[in-house]
Structures are given as structure tokens and as C-alpha cells.
Design an enzyme around this catalytic site. Structure first.
Site, short mmCIF file in Angstrom:
data_model
loop_
_atom_site.label_atom_id
_atom_site.label_comp_id
_atom_site.label_asym_id
_atom_site.label_seq_id
_atom_site.Cartn_x
_atom_site.Cartn_y
_atom_site.Cartn_z
CB SER A 118 -0.93 0.00 1.22
OG SER A 118 -0.21 -0.23 2.40
CG HIS A 139 -2.96 -0.58 -2.98
ND1 HIS A 139 -3.19 0.75 -2.69
CD2 HIS A 139 -3.23 -1.26 -1.83
CE1 HIS A 139 -3.56 0.87 -1.43
NE2 HIS A 139 -3.59 -0.34 -0.89
CD GLU A 151 -3.53 3.55 -5.38
OE1 GLU A 151 -3.28 4.74 -5.59
OE2 GLU A 151 -3.14 2.95 -4.36
CG ASN A 189 -2.73 4.04 1.66
OD1 ASN A 189 -3.73 4.16 2.36
ND2 ASN A 189 -2.34 2.87 1.19
#
Length: 296
Positions: A118, A139, A151, A189
Site C-alpha cells: 500500500s 494495490h 491501483e 494512501n
């Protein structure tokens, strides 16, 4: 691409295995712990049971999905003949680098190596292999069988061909792939974790309580859950790890984790998985009760 290996039977790993298996792929789920494999398979079965109860799949669909998964405790045996490996181990850079060194040695030259990290650099992970063009980030979002986004992160040397292959594969999983470049935290993130960290700072500074902060964000910003509840759901240790990666990567103080988050992780208050974080989950996992330390 028919044969997939997934490294790690935890929350993300079993969710990824579930998703591939339900889409008709043969999945080799690998974990060094037999106990973790048993727990992962039990979680997959329970999630499938909920889908059957809701009428979204049939009992036959459930049986086929379970039948598509084979478990292994040895990584060398588990990756034989696979087209793709998706690593979903703990968010620890040294662990991931060690796994990718093994994958590079044990996997066939054609095999694409993906990581569900992540926040950790895809380029850094790829650098320990001799196939940097075939290393990429996938991800997935938690819970994997439900969340649509993946992702797709290109490392510095990831090839166009591999990127297209993984983008197309994600669509076959009924996911929506979004391509991003390799910088700390990627997109999800890099935006999410500072918000969670700021919510923790707001609590730490005594601006408002746990329930009040989450309520403002749910009712005022239309978020499905508040940032403190979300942090508990993700795992406070995972949040801390991601923030540290971004802080180290950017050298920008805005990514420095709040001291309250650091202390909670040190104390083992990790959220849902430990039974307590900002909320008390001893009786329910629905964040209905604020943890005692925040009600004084």
C-alpha cells in the site's frame, strides 16, 4: 493467464485469493503458517456463505470457488507453473524484499511478480530481482471481494506490456484498474493517511472526541465511516507503517505520524484485529462503543 499464486493468507491475501478463485482462476494460496491458511480459508468460506445468503452467488458457485484454491506452506512448491504471483504479506519492506528474492529464484522467467503493498516503492522491490520489467504493484482495497478499485503501480522499469496485461486482468476480475506512478503512498494512501493522521491529531489535541470526529466526517462529508473507525478497520499498525514510509520518502513533516498513533501501536491497540483501538470491539465489530481510554 490462468494460474495465480497469492503470498500471505491474511486479510488482504485471502481476499485476493477469493476474488481470483471466484473469477475462475486456479489459485495457490501460500503462507508459512498452516494455522493462517486454515483461518484464511475459513474466512473465504464465511464470506462466500454471506454472498449465498444474499443471493449474489449460488451454493455451486461457492463450491467451485473453494475448489479453485490450493494451499501451500512452501513458497517454492506453491509458485511452480504460475503465470502471476501477487504478494500480500505484512507491510514490511525487509520481508517483501526477501520474498521477491525468493520469487525471482523460484518462478519461471515468464512469471509476472506483483505486490499488494500500500506504500512501499515498486522500484525498490523490483531492484532485488533480475526481471524488473515484470514487477508491478496491484494495490487492492479492503474488503477485496467487494471493493472495485485496484491501483496499478508501475515501477521505474515496469514494461508497457506487463502494465497492460495487469490492467486487462483486473477488468476480468470485475475491478476498475487505475494506473499510477511509483511514489510513496501512491494515490490512495497519499491522500487518505494524512486525513486519518489529522483526525488522530484532532483527538490528541482535545478538539473533540472519537464519536464526535467520526460523526462530523460521516454526516458533514458523506464518508461511509469516520476516519478513526476506518483507521481501526485498516489496522493502526498498518496506518503507522504507511505514514512512516511516506515520511521517510518525502522528508516532509506533514506525513509524520501523530504521537498518539505511535503510542497506541506500541501498546498493542491496533483496532479491530486486536479488539481495541479508538473503539472497543470486544462485543461488536461495528464500532458502537468508544474505547475506555477516550471516554474519561
Amino acid at each position: 493467464m490462468k494460474n495465480i499464486a497469492v503470498i500471505g493468507a491474511g486479510t488482504m491475501g485471502n481476499g485476493i485469493a477469493h476474488t481470483f478463485a471466484q473469477s475462475g482462476f486456479t489459485v495457490k494460496l501460500i503462507d508459512i503458517s498452516e494455522k493462517s491458511l486454515d483461518k484464511g480459508m475459513a474466512t473465504i468460506a464465511a464470506n462466500l456463505d454471506r454472498m449465498v445468503a444474499k443471493g449474489t452467488i449460488t451454493e455451486d458457485d461457492k463450491a467451485k470457488t473453494i475448489g479453485n484454491i490450493i494451499t501451500y506452506t512452501d513458497i517454492k512448491d506453491g509458485v511452480v507453473g504460475v503465470d502471476l504471483v501477487v504478494e500480500a504479506a505484512t507491510e514490511n519492506v525487509d520481508l517483501k524484499l526477501n520474498i521477491f528474492k525468493q520469487l525471482n529464484e523460484y518462478c519461471e522467467e515468464k512469471t509476472i511478480l506483483a505486490t499488494n503493498t500500500s506504500s512501499i516503492s515498486i522500484t525498490q522491490i523490483a531492484a532485488v530481482t533480475t526481471r524488473q520489467d515484470k514487477v508491478i504493484g496491484m494495490h487492492f482495497m479492503n474488503p477485496v471481494p467487494i471493493m472495485k478499485l485496484v491501483e496499478i503501480i508501475r515501477g521505474y522499469n515496469t514494461s508497457d506490456e506487463v502494465t497492460k496485461t495487469i490492467m486487462d486482468l483486473s477488468v476480468k476480475l470485475s475491478k476498475v484498474p487505475v494506473e499510477v506512478n511509483d511514489y510513496p503512498g501512491f494515490v490512495a494512501n497519499r491522500i487518505l493517511m494524512p486525513m486519518i493522521n489529522e483526525a488522530i491529531e484532532t483527538l490528541y489535541n482535545g478538539v473533540a472526541g472519537v464519536y464526535e470526529i467520526d460523526t462530523v466526517m460521516k454526516l458533514g462529508m458523506a464518508h461511509p465511516m469516520g476516519p478513526l473507525q476506518l483507521a481501526d478497520f485498516i489496522g493502526l499498525d498498518v496506518c503507522l507503517s504507511i505514514l512512516n514510509v511516506m515520511y521517510d520518502g518525502f522528508k516532509n513533516p506533514k506525513y509524520a505520524p501523530c504521537p498518539l498513533l505511535v503510542n497506541m501501536v506500541r501498546a498493542g491497540k491496533l483496532g479491530v484485529k486486536s479488539g481495541e483501538g479508538f473503539y472497543d470491539y470486544s462485543e461488536s465489530k461495528k464500532a458502537e462503543k468508544v474505547a475506555a481510554m477516550f471516554t474519561k
